[in-house]
Design a protein around this motif. Structure first.
Motif, short mmCIF file in Angstrom:
data_model
loop_
_atom_site.label_atom_id
_atom_site.label_comp_id
_atom_site.label_asym_id
_atom_site.label_seq_id
_atom_site.Cartn_x
_atom_site.Cartn_y
_atom_site.Cartn_z
N SER A 1 0.82 -1.22 0.00
CA SER A 1 0.00 0.00 0.00
C SER A 1 0.85 1.27 0.00
CB SER A 1 -0.99 -0.01 1.17
OG SER A 1 -0.31 -0.17 2.38
N LYS B 1 -1.04 7.49 -1.73
CA LYS B 1 -2.21 8.17 -2.30
C LYS B 1 -2.45 7.69 -3.74
CE LYS B 1 0.47 12.34 -3.49
NZ LYS B 1 0.53 12.20 -4.94
N ASP B 2 -1.37 7.43 -4.47
CA ASP B 2 -1.53 6.96 -5.85
C ASP B 2 -1.96 5.50 -5.87
OD1 ASP B 2 -0.77 9.45 -6.73
OD2 ASP B 2 1.35 8.93 -6.82
N ALA C 1 -3.82 3.99 -3.67
CA ALA C 1 -5.27 3.96 -3.37
C ALA C 1 -6.06 4.28 -4.63
CB ALA C 1 -5.59 4.96 -2.26
N ARG C 2 -5.62 5.30 -5.36
CA ARG C 2 -6.36 5.69 -6.57
C ARG C 2 -6.24 4.65 -7.67
NH1 ARG C 2 -5.31 12.20 -6.89
NH2 ARG C 2 -7.09 12.77 -5.58
N GLY D 1 -7.19 -1.01 -1.88
CA GLY D 1 -7.70 -0.52 -0.60
C GLY D 1 -7.19 -1.40 0.52
N GLY E 1 -12.12 8.88 2.10
CA GLY E 1 -11.83 7.86 1.09
C GLY E 1 -12.67 8.05 -0.16
N TYR F 1 -11.50 11.34 -1.90
CA TYR F 1 -10.13 11.35 -2.39
C TYR F 1 -9.92 10.33 -3.50
CZ TYR F 1 -5.26 11.43 -3.00
OH TYR F 1 -4.05 11.55 -3.60
N SER F 2 -10.44 9.11 -3.27
CA SER F 2 -10.10 8.03 -4.20
C SER F 2 -11.31 7.28 -4.74
CB SER F 2 -9.14 7.07 -3.49
OG SER F 2 -9.08 5.85 -4.10
N THR G 1 -12.64 3.63 -0.90
CA THR G 1 -11.65 4.09 -1.88
C THR G 1 -11.86 3.41 -3.24
OG1 THR G 1 -10.01 2.41 -1.23
CG2 THR G 1 -9.93 4.53 -0.07
N ASP G 2 -12.94 2.62 -3.36
CA ASP G 2 -13.32 1.96 -4.62
C ASP G 2 -12.21 1.05 -5.16
OD1 ASP G 2 -14.96 1.30 -6.74
OD2 ASP G 2 -14.29 2.97 -7.98
N PRO G 3 -11.82 0.07 -4.32
CA PRO G 3 -10.70 -0.79 -4.71
C PRO G 3 -11.08 -1.90 -5.69
CG PRO G 3 -11.53 -1.51 -2.59
CD PRO G 3 -12.34 -0.30 -2.99
#
Ligand SMILES: Nc1ncnc2c1ncn2[C@@H]1O[C@H](COP(=O)(O)OP(=O)(O)OP(=O)(O)O)[C@@H](O)[C@H]1O
Ligand SMILES: [Mg+2]
Length: 243
Positions: free
Chosen positions: A48, A71-72, A74-75, A79, A100, A103-104, A153-155
């Motif tokens: 992560s 941060k990148d 996660a995007r 997650g 979350g 941001y992502s 974070t929409d993983p």
């Protein structure tokens, strides 16, 4: 989906990961087990982006993410939950998901993010606690909130670090169903660290065992439970065992 190749990590003179290689396929629920201090959480921290590996590479959907900041990552679609639950203490359960989501998770407007937060809160079974402050939740509720924060974070890949630890057996049964729904209904691939063997054996398609810095076994749960090397280093036998 995720591939780790010859990953190494040391903290000063402490060699934690010496040669960790593993892969997770799209659509799997995979387990990562092993003794306390084996480096399981350290591996999640590397994937992560919270820690940098000292050697080796990590790829996600074919892209090298070895030195990519959290941060990148996660995007990009990874997650995670934290072994020590970390709710924003003064936010409500619902509002804990807003950072979350905004941001992502692909949401721009707070009002729309809040609607999605309520859906996720309901999905993890916390609708009756939606307006409670994070720090006032029980341990079991904080675990569910951790999972919802990971989903916010929409993983594509969700890393779960000991979400079953310290729960009652009825909570474990419910959370097993929740993890299956995360994969089956949300289409999210899961890699989970677990010491609660009942949960890991039940929910995982495949289990990898980390010991002495590397993966020493990688098999279906039933085969892992019978693997003599795994029994020797981790599961043990008799009343004190995890099996
Ligand atoms: N940031 C850090 N700095 C120094 N040492 C660390 C750090 N993080 C982890 N360690 C050490 O690395 C080793 C592996 O820790 P890690 O938390 O990854 O183990 P684990 O397999 O998750 O164990 P557990 O099952 O008890 O959660 C331990 O000896 C730990 O003390
Ligand atoms: Mg750990």
């Amino acid at each position: 989906m995720l591939e780790a190749t010859h990953v190494e990590k040391h903290f000063g003179g402490l060699e934690v990961l010496t040669d960790l290689s593993l892969e997770v396929q799209d659509g799997e629920i995979c387990g990562l087990i092993g003794p306390n201090g084996a480096g399981k959480t350290t591996f999640f921290n590397i994937v992560s982006g919270l820690l940098r590996a000292n050697g080796g590479t990590i790829t996600f959907n074919g892209e090298d993410i070895t030195d990519t900041p959290p941060k990148d990552i996660a995007r990009m679609g990874i997650g995670r939950t934290f072994q020590i639950t970390r709710p924003y203490p003064t936010f409500t359960t619902t509002d804990n998901l807003l950072p979350g989501l905004l941001y992502s998770g692909g949401y721009r407007k707070v009002s729309e993010a809040r609607t999605r937060a309520r859906e996720l809160i309901e999905f993890v079974g916390l609708e009756h606690k939606a307006d409670m402050i994070g720090r006032d939740l029980t341990m079991s509720e904080k675990k569910r909130l951790e999972i919802a924060k990971g989903l916010a974070t929409d993983p594509e890949l969700l890393l779960l670090d000991e979400v079953f630890a310290g729960l009652s057996s009825s909570d474990v049964t419910e959370l097993i169903e929740l993890v299956e729904e995360i994969r089956d209904d949300m289409g999210v691939t899961v890699l989970l660290i677990e010491h609660v063997m009942e949960a890991a054996m039940n929910v995982c398609d495949r289990i990898m065992v980390l010991a002495n810095g590397e993966i020493i076994a990688n098999d279906r749960p039933e085969a892992i439970a019978q693997n003599q090397q795994v029994i020797d280093v981790y599961l043990g036998t008799g009343e004190e065992s995890y099996a």
